[in-house]
Design an enzyme around this catalytic site. Structure first.
Site, short mmCIF file in Angstrom:
data_model
loop_
_atom_site.label_atom_id
_atom_site.label_comp_id
_atom_site.label_asym_id
_atom_site.label_seq_id
_atom_site.Cartn_x
_atom_site.Cartn_y
_atom_site.Cartn_z
N GLU A 42 34.28 -6.68 47.73
CA GLU A 42 35.42 -6.11 47.77
C GLU A 42 35.55 -4.93 48.36
OE1 GLU A 42 38.47 -4.78 43.94
OE2 GLU A 42 36.25 -4.51 43.71
N LYS A 108 45.18 -9.27 44.54
CA LYS A 108 44.41 -9.18 43.36
C LYS A 108 45.45 -9.02 42.27
CE LYS A 108 40.76 -6.23 41.28
NZ LYS A 108 40.10 -4.86 41.58
N CYS A 142 36.97 -9.11 41.69
CA CYS A 142 36.51 -8.29 40.70
C CYS A 142 37.00 -8.24 39.15
CB CYS A 142 36.49 -6.67 41.41
SG CYS A 142 35.29 -5.35 40.44
#
Length: 258
Positions: A42, A108, A142
């Site tokens: 990331e 995300k 994540c």
């Protein structure tokens, strides 16, 4: 169609907010390694920084161009996330970049409120599944790992591999390892987790523990392992065999995210 997919996880100490230094490091790490897909952590070129006004790039800025050049040079897919400014908003954006100049993005969905990511970045609102040479691949970033509903496999839109790229601190590594296994087991899919190492600009320590888990929850053994690189072979026939034998996905609850 590729019956086997060769995947290389690139795990390194990201230089804080210093893309040029990271570009040089990545070139050194990868060297002559050959693979179908290279996966980087990331915010691969900056680290998990909230300093958006200084670091965020335009949608196809220098970090994108660096990955695109690598993809062409290595004749492979490269993927990572880049802090991206689009119009007046900032996104933690996953880029999937193929050597033929095809690219796909995913923003995300779950922003890490504990680290105030939600105060600086805008949440994505779309699930993305990538079709690549007979494989279907789900990109995730994540904190998405903690939310199983969003990544739930279903018969209408099934995927074979989920990719989680991360900056996941060492002090929560037990959760990292446990959740990667859980996502693989419940979705009967391969799961690749790619995390950084070292210390970031917030003095958080990272210990990597990048890995690929098979569809029954067992960690795969790398076919090659050297400094900062882990390379694996994924078998489509093995995945299909597990799914056809156990048929767990056929018994899953039917629902859709709106």
């Amino acid at each position: 169609m590729l019956s086997e997919l060769k995947i290389t996880l690139v795990e390194y100490d990201i230089a804080w907010e210093n893309p040029e230094k990271n570009f040089h490091l990545i070139n050194e790490i990868i060297g002559n390694t050959k693979s179908d897909i290279f996966i980087l952590p990331e915010m691969f070129s900056y680290g998990f920084s909230m300093n958006v006004q200084s670091i965020a790039e335009e949608p196809y800025g220098k970090s994108f161009k660096f990955l695109q050049q690598l993809a062409i040079k290595k004749n492979a897919v490269f993927c990572a996330s880049i802090p991206t400014k689009y119009k007046s908003e900032y996104y933690n954006r996953f880029y999937w970049i193929e050597p033929n100049e095809t690219f796909i993005t995913y923003d995300k969905r779950h922003l890490f409120s504990y680290g105030k990511e939600d105060e600086f970045y805008t949440s994505g609102n779309k699930k993305t599944i990538i079709d690549y040479k007979g494989w279907r691949i789900l990109p995730q970033i994540c904190y998405d790992l903690r939310f199983p509903v969003f990544s739930r496999n279903n018969a209408d839109d099934i995927y074979d591999l989920a990719i989680y790229i991360a900056n996941w601190p060492k002090k929560r590594s037990y959760a990292w390892n446990t959740l990667l296994k859980a996502r693989a087991i419940e979705n009967m899919a391969y799961v690749a987790g790619v995390n950084r190492v070292g210390e970031d600009g917030n003095q958080l320590e990272y210990n990597g523990e990048s890995t690929i888990i098979d569809s029954l929850g067992g960690p795969l053994t790398p076919i090659e392992k050297k400094d900062n690189l882990l390379t694996y072979n994924l078998s489509k026939s093995s995945l299909d065999e597990n799914r056809n034998h156990f048929k767990f996905l056929n018994d899953a609850d039917d629902f859709k995210i709106i």
